[in-house]
Write a protein that holds these residues in place. Structure first.
Motif, PDB file in Angstrom:
ATOM      1  N   LEU A   1       0.833  -1.207   0.000  1.00 43.76           N
ATOM      2  CA  LEU A   1       0.000   0.000   0.000  1.00 43.76           C
ATOM      3  C   LEU A   1       0.867   1.258   0.000  1.00 43.76           C
ATOM      4  O   LEU A   1       0.513   2.268  -0.608  1.00 43.76           O
ATOM      5  CB  LEU A   1      -0.892   0.031   1.250  1.00 43.76           C
ATOM      6  N   ILE A   2       1.986   1.187   0.691  1.00 46.81           N
ATOM      7  CA  ILE A   2       2.830   2.368   0.855  1.00 46.81           C
ATOM      8  C   ILE A   2       3.729   2.616  -0.353  1.00 46.81           C
ATOM      9  O   ILE A   2       4.049   3.756  -0.676  1.00 46.81           O
ATOM     10  CB  ILE A   2       3.723   2.200   2.121  1.00 46.81           C
ATOM     11  N   ALA A   3       4.127   1.521  -1.027  1.00 42.27           N
ATOM     12  CA  ALA A   3       5.160   1.651  -2.058  1.00 42.27           C
ATOM     13  C   ALA A   3       4.795   2.601  -3.223  1.00 42.27           C
ATOM     14  O   ALA A   3       5.566   3.517  -3.509  1.00 42.27           O
ATOM     15  CB  ALA A   3       5.568   0.278  -2.581  1.00 42.27           C
ATOM     16  N   PRO A   4       3.631   2.422  -3.887  1.00 46.15           N
ATOM     17  CA  PRO A   4       3.379   3.312  -5.029  1.00 46.15           C
ATOM     18  C   PRO A   4       3.364   4.800  -4.646  1.00 46.15           C
ATOM     19  O   PRO A   4       4.007   5.608  -5.326  1.00 46.15           O
ATOM     20  CB  PRO A   4       2.020   2.844  -5.561  1.00 46.15           C
ATOM     21  N   PRO A   5       2.679   5.183  -3.550  1.00 42.36           N
ATOM     22  CA  PRO A   5       2.729   6.609  -3.223  1.00 42.36           C
ATOM     23  C   PRO A   5       4.119   7.065  -2.774  1.00 42.36           C
ATOM     24  O   PRO A   5       4.478   8.227  -2.988  1.00 42.36           O
ATOM     25  CB  PRO A   5       1.706   6.767  -2.095  1.00 42.36           C
ATOM     26  N   ALA A   6       4.906   6.157  -2.164  1.00 41.05           N
ATOM     27  CA  ALA A   6       6.265   6.558  -1.775  1.00 41.05           C
ATOM     28  C   ALA A   6       7.113   6.806  -3.015  1.00 41.05           C
ATOM     29  O   ALA A   6       7.915   7.744  -3.059  1.00 41.05           O
ATOM     30  CB  ALA A   6       6.911   5.493  -0.884  1.00 41.05           C
ATOM     31  N   ILE A   7       6.908   5.972  -4.040  1.00 43.03           N
ATOM     32  CA  ILE A   7       7.609   6.193  -5.309  1.00 43.03           C
ATOM     33  C   ILE A   7       7.201   7.555  -5.876  1.00 43.03           C
ATOM     34  O   ILE A   7       8.038   8.360  -6.289  1.00 43.03           O
ATOM     35  CB  ILE A   7       7.258   5.077  -6.322  1.00 43.03           C
ATOM     36  N   ALA A   8       5.903   7.810  -5.863  1.00 41.62           N
ATOM     37  CA  ALA A   8       5.405   9.070  -6.423  1.00 41.62           C
ATOM     38  C   ALA A   8       5.920  10.269  -5.629  1.00 41.62           C
ATOM     39  O   ALA A   8       6.326  11.286  -6.201  1.00 41.62           O
ATOM     40  CB  ALA A   8       3.874   9.063  -6.430  1.00 41.62           C
ATOM     41  N   PHE A   9       5.910  10.134  -4.312  1.00 39.36           N
ATOM     42  CA  PHE A   9       6.403  11.208  -3.440  1.00 39.36           C
ATOM     43  C   PHE A   9       7.866  11.519  -3.775  1.00 39.36           C
ATOM     44  O   PHE A   9       8.273  12.675  -3.885  1.00 39.36           O
ATOM     45  CB  PHE A   9       6.263  10.748  -1.988  1.00 39.36           C
TER      46      PHE A   9
ATOM     47  N   ALA B   1       9.822   7.067   1.958  1.00 41.81           N
ATOM     48  CA  ALA B   1      10.541   7.834   0.940  1.00 41.81           C
ATOM     49  C   ALA B   1      11.892   8.324   1.461  1.00 41.81           C
ATOM     50  O   ALA B   1      12.893   8.269   0.750  1.00 41.81           O
ATOM     51  CB  ALA B   1       9.695   9.012   0.459  1.00 41.81           C
ATOM     52  N   ILE B   2      11.932   8.807   2.698  1.00 40.30           N
ATOM     53  CA  ILE B   2      13.221   9.314   3.183  1.00 40.30           C
ATOM     54  C   ILE B   2      14.141   8.174   3.586  1.00 40.30           C
ATOM     55  O   ILE B   2      15.347   8.277   3.452  1.00 40.30           O
ATOM     56  CB  ILE B   2      13.084  10.339   4.324  1.00 40.30           C
ATOM     57  N   LEU B   3      13.573   7.078   4.044  1.00 43.04           N
ATOM     58  CA  LEU B   3      14.405   5.907   4.368  1.00 43.04           C
ATOM     59  C   LEU B   3      15.123   5.437   3.107  1.00 43.04           C
ATOM     60  O   LEU B   3      16.281   5.024   3.156  1.00 43.04           O
ATOM     61  CB  LEU B   3      13.506   4.796   4.916  1.00 43.04           C
TER      62      LEU B   3
ATOM     63  N   PHE C   1       9.460  14.857  -5.377  1.00 44.26           N
ATOM     64  CA  PHE C   1      10.538  15.580  -4.702  1.00 44.26           C
ATOM     65  C   PHE C   1      11.710  15.780  -5.652  1.00 44.26           C
ATOM     66  O   PHE C   1      12.335  16.837  -5.679  1.00 44.26           O
ATOM     67  CB  PHE C   1      11.005  14.839  -3.448  1.00 44.26           C
ATOM     68  N   GLY C   2      12.001  14.736  -6.446  1.00 41.11           N
ATOM     69  CA  GLY C   2      13.134  14.813  -7.366  1.00 41.11           C
ATOM     70  C   GLY C   2      13.056  16.008  -8.293  1.00 41.11           C
ATOM     71  O   GLY C   2      14.037  16.727  -8.457  1.00 41.11           O
TER      72      GLY C   2
ATOM     73  N   ILE D   1      15.491  10.232  -0.188  1.00 46.27           N
ATOM     74  CA  ILE D   1      14.429  10.941  -0.886  1.00 46.27           C
ATOM     75  C   ILE D   1      14.870  11.348  -2.292  1.00 46.27           C
ATOM     76  O   ILE D   1      16.012  11.689  -2.516  1.00 46.27           O
ATOM     77  CB  ILE D   1      13.980  12.146  -0.070  1.00 46.27           C
ATOM     78  N   GLY D   2      13.962  11.261  -3.232  1.00 53.29           N
ATOM     79  CA  GLY D   2      14.277  11.564  -4.615  1.00 53.29           C
ATOM     80  C   GLY D   2      14.697  10.318  -5.372  1.00 53.29           C
ATOM     81  O   GLY D   2      14.916  10.357  -6.567  1.00 53.29           O
ATOM     82  N   SER D   3      14.788   9.195  -4.677  1.00 51.89           N
ATOM     83  CA  SER D   3      15.180   7.953  -5.343  1.00 51.89           C
ATOM     84  C   SER D   3      14.014   6.973  -5.354  1.00 51.89           C
ATOM     85  O   SER D   3      13.649   6.416  -4.325  1.00 51.89           O
ATOM     86  CB  SER D   3      16.378   7.329  -4.614  1.00 51.89           C
ATOM     87  N   PRO D   4      13.382   6.776  -6.508  1.00 47.88           N
ATOM     88  CA  PRO D   4      12.208   5.900  -6.559  1.00 47.88           C
ATOM     89  C   PRO D   4      12.520   4.457  -6.165  1.00 47.88           C
ATOM     90  O   PRO D   4      11.680   3.791  -5.565  1.00 47.88           O
ATOM     91  CB  PRO D   4      11.744   5.981  -8.006  1.00 47.88           C
ATOM     92  N   TYR D   5      13.737   3.987  -6.471  1.00 46.46           N
ATOM     93  CA  TYR D   5      14.071   2.614  -6.079  1.00 46.46           C
ATOM     94  C   TYR D   5      14.222   2.515  -4.573  1.00 46.46           C
ATOM     95  O   TYR D   5      13.779   1.555  -3.937  1.00 46.46           O
ATOM     96  CB  TYR D   5      15.356   2.145  -6.771  1.00 46.46           C
ATOM     97  N   GLY D   6      14.863   3.532  -4.006  1.00 48.92           N
ATOM     98  CA  GLY D   6      14.979   3.570  -2.558  1.00 48.92           C
ATOM     99  C   GLY D   6      13.598   3.568  -1.917  1.00 48.92           C
ATOM    100  O   GLY D   6      13.374   2.922  -0.887  1.00 48.92           O
ATOM    101  N   ALA D   7      12.655   4.266  -2.544  1.00 47.59           N
ATOM    102  CA  ALA D   7      11.305   4.346  -1.978  1.00 47.59           C
ATOM    103  C   ALA D   7      10.650   2.971  -1.927  1.00 47.59           C
ATOM    104  O   ALA D   7       9.935   2.644  -0.979  1.00 47.59           O
ATOM    105  CB  ALA D   7      10.456   5.317  -2.797  1.00 47.59           C
ATOM    106  N   MET D   8      10.905   2.149  -2.945  1.00 41.69           N
ATOM    107  CA  MET D   8      10.339   0.794  -2.922  1.00 41.69           C
ATOM    108  C   MET D   8      10.913   0.024  -1.728  1.00 41.69           C
ATOM    109  O   MET D   8      10.185  -0.622  -0.973  1.00 41.69           O
ATOM    110  CB  MET D   8      10.685   0.045  -4.214  1.00 41.69           C
ATOM    111  N   ALA D   9      12.228   0.091  -1.581  1.00 43.93           N
ATOM    112  CA  ALA D   9      12.876  -0.602  -0.471  1.00 43.93           C
ATOM    113  C   ALA D   9      12.396  -0.028   0.860  1.00 43.93           C
ATOM    114  O   ALA D   9      12.092  -0.774   1.811  1.00 43.93           O
ATOM    115  CB  ALA D   9      14.390  -0.481  -0.590  1.00 43.93           C
ATOM    116  N   GLY D  10      12.298   1.300   0.917  1.00 42.82           N
ATOM    117  CA  GLY D  10      11.838   1.961   2.139  1.00 42.82           C
ATOM    118  C   GLY D  10      10.434   1.513   2.512  1.00 42.82           C
ATOM    119  O   GLY D  10      10.120   1.282   3.688  1.00 42.82           O
ATOM    120  N   ALA D  11       9.575   1.366   1.503  1.00 46.43           N
ATOM    121  CA  ALA D  11       8.196   0.945   1.767  1.00 46.43           C
ATOM    122  C   ALA D  11       8.168  -0.453   2.377  1.00 46.43           C
ATOM    123  O   ALA D  11       7.407  -0.729   3.306  1.00 46.43           O
ATOM    124  CB  ALA D  11       7.388   0.972   0.468  1.00 46.43           C
ATOM    125  N   LEU D  12       9.026  -1.305   1.860  1.00 46.11           N
ATOM    126  CA  LEU D  12       9.088  -2.665   2.391  1.00 46.11           C
ATOM    127  C   LEU D  12       9.505  -2.625   3.864  1.00 46.11           C
ATOM    128  O   LEU D  12       8.912  -3.300   4.718  1.00 46.11           O
ATOM    129  CB  LEU D  12      10.084  -3.496   1.570  1.00 46.11           C
TER     130      LEU D  12
END
Ligand SMILES: Nc1ncnc2c1ncn2[C@@H]1O[C@H](COP(=O)(O)OP(=O)(O)OP(=O)(O)O)[C@@H](O)[C@H]1O
Ligand SMILES: [Mg+2]
Lengths: 238, 287
Positions: free
Chosen positions: B15-23, B226-228, B27-28, B231-242
């Motif tokens: 649930l968190i991953a797609p919006p974290a990618i978008a966020f 997103a910050i984990l 930001f990027g 921030i600004g890195s969509p791949y990081g956001a996927m990992a962060g969401a997990l």
């Protein structure tokens, strides 16, 4: 005399409040290299950024091939045949070398392969490091990426802001040779340089900027021979 | 350990991953944390609710309508609110974005009240494997999120607009110099991310309940993810969401489940402590 390809006339420009350059006039002619020298903070980069569309001229005119480009967005200026290599932040650090060169070809992808080959011939290291992130390269290699990007299209005028900055002496010589080769291929060059002597040696015209104005201009040879320029900007007698 | 918690964590992460990618993408290119995401997600959920429950459209059509509507809403929010404020400091924009989320929430509230609602879908028994319960909707959420992540990856790596998005996020000035119309890239980014927020509203509405605070409740975990991930890195956001999704569920092992909402805050607080230059500090430029 025929009109220059790039003609900058009486341009005033700055960043928000107040002007940094005051009535600057410059020209780059077909087949020529022109060099701007001058002390730090003279407004050299500001002048070149005004041409590239990154700083909005408040007054004056900038024409390329007779067409007014003053005030156009940078992306529009690029589409009219002006290539620009900025002094700072001149590569996409997160993108690979190859992707940087792809970005260079953004407005003209038709001759991508042959131009990529040309850039690889000029800077073989960019071929070797094609998959490396530009931000992980040495300063000299980044400078080659920046220059290579501008060569991925066929600009009419190439604006170079300190292309030899950060290069080892051997690479400086190579960079100037490359600029000369590009120029001989028919591209007019307007560059800013701190390596003033070497730059003027490959140039036909020279400008000395100081305090936001063109203090002196003339044939590059004449500036090199001028005692005053030599004293102030070329580090004494050569 | 209870494998049910891992499944719950996975659904949560999905649930968190797609919006974290978008966020992160937003930001990027725009260089400020946009907290209006809560409002966008809530609007997405209610548009889908209206289409599905009130107009009787099948849920997948309602989801597409919601995505289109939020893409439009998010783009409009740029045109009306953020574009005139370009160049303002990030903190100013952050505060404006929070105001915007409150406004969007207040638009929804008088229409739908504070009642909790759900989509018109038949109630189904969850599947059971080896004692782990998972509903069909939860499987769909996970599958869709994997699809979204793969599509976003393909967009960024292989398409012209995606490369322009990365170039603009990296160095907008240089992107302009290369002839990229960064204004259009930004517009596309808003719309793409808007669609992801709309989809999130639908997925969250499936797994949770639809109410005006739906988006707001997801905002902190999204931001933490997103910050984990840097921030600004969509791949990081996927990992962060997990990580955030799992962490939220696993805390129930040691803390009462009402503390779950604090996990995102705790992650943000820890990151603030270990990164004293601030959450948005750019990595040191190597000379
Ligand atoms: N982005 C900016 N915003 C505000 N002022 C600026 C900006 N860039 C440069 N300036 C100011 O404009 C003046 C001229 O700067 P410019 O970069 O044009 O000089 P320069 O001749 O290129 O110097 P250098 O040799 O150091 O590159 C300086 O006083 C500088 O502080
Ligand atoms: Mg300069």
């Amino acid at each position: 005399m025929a009109q220059a390809l790039l003609q900058v006339e009486e341009v005033y420009a700055g960043y928000g409040r107040g002007d940094i350059i005051h009535g600057v006039s410059l020209a780059a002619r077909v087949g020529e290299i022109a060099t701007i020298i001058g002390p730090n903070g003279a407004g050299k980069s500001t002048a070149i950024k005004a041409i590239a569309g990154l700083v909005r001229p408040r007054q004056g005119s900038i024409r390329i091939g007779g067409e007014e480009i003053g005030g156009l967005a940078a992306s529009e200026v690029a589409r009219r045949g002006v290539g620009f290599v900025p002094q700072e932040a001149n590569v996409f650090r997160q993108l690979t070398v190859r992707e940087n060169l792809e970005m260079g070809a953004w407005i003209d992808r038709e001759h991508f392969e042959e131009r990529l080959e040309r850039v690889h011939r000029l800077f073989p290291v960019l071929h070797e490091r094609a998959r490396a992130r530009a931000g992980n390269l040495s300063g000299g290699q980044r400078q080659m990426v920046a220059f290579g990007m501008a060569l991925m299209v066929e600009p009419r005028v190439l604006l170079l802001d300190e292309p030899s900055a950060g290069l080892s002496p051997a690479l400086v010589a190579q960079m100037f040779e490359t600029i000369q080769a590009v120029n001989e291929g028919g591209i007019a060059v307007l560059m800013v340089e701190q390596n003033a002597t070497q730059a003027l040696k490959i140039s036909q015209r020279g400008y000395v900027m100081a305090a936001g104005r063109v203090a002196m201009e003339g044939a590059a040879r004449a500036l090199l021979d001028s005692a005053e320029v030599s004293e102030l900007y070329l580090g004494g007698r050569r | 350990m209870n494998p049910q918690l891992l499944v719950n964590g996975l659904v949560n992460a999905a649930l968190i991953a797609p919006p974290a990618i978008a966020f992160s993408l937003l930001f990027g290119v725009l260089r400020f944390p946009n907290f209006a995401i809560g409002g966008y997600i809530t609007v997405g959920a209610f548009v889908a609710y209206a289409a599905n429950v009130e107009l009787g459209a099948p849920l997948w059509i309602a989801a597409l309508i919601a995505m289109a509507a939020t893409a439009l809403l998010v783009w409009l929010s740029d045109e009306i609110v953020f574009k005139p404020m370009r160049g303002q400091p990030p903190v100013t924009l952050l505060v404006v974005s929070i105001a915007l989320t409150l406004i969007l929430e207040q638009v929804v509230r008088p229409i739908y009240g504070a009642d909790v609602r759900g989509f018109a879908i038949p109630l189904q028994r969850p599947f059971k494997f080896w004692g782990i319960r998972i509903t069909e909707e939860q499987i769909e959420i996970i599958a869709l999120t994997i699809l979204i992540a793969a599509l976003t990856h393909a967009l960024l790596q292989y398409t012209r607009i995606g490369k322009a998005m990365r170039a603009t996020a990296d160095n907008a000035m240089l992107a302009e110099v290369r002839g990229i119309d960064t204004g259009r890239v930004i517009m596309f980014t808003w719309a793409f991310c808007g669609a992801l927020f709309g989809l999130t509203g639908v997925l969250a509405g499936l797994d949770l309940v639809i109410e005006p605070l739906l988006g707001w409740n997801l905002t902190i975990p999204i931001f933490a993810a997103a910050i984990l991930g840097g921030i600004g890195s969509p791949y990081g956001a996927m990992a962060g969401a997990l990580m955030v999704g799992m962490a939220e569920e696993l805390t129930v092992l040691v803390l009462p489940s009402s503390y779950k909402v604090g996990v995102g805050f705790a992650i943000i607080a820890v990151l603030l402590l270990v990164r004293p230059r601030g959450l948005f500090g750019q990595p040191e430029i190597k000379k």
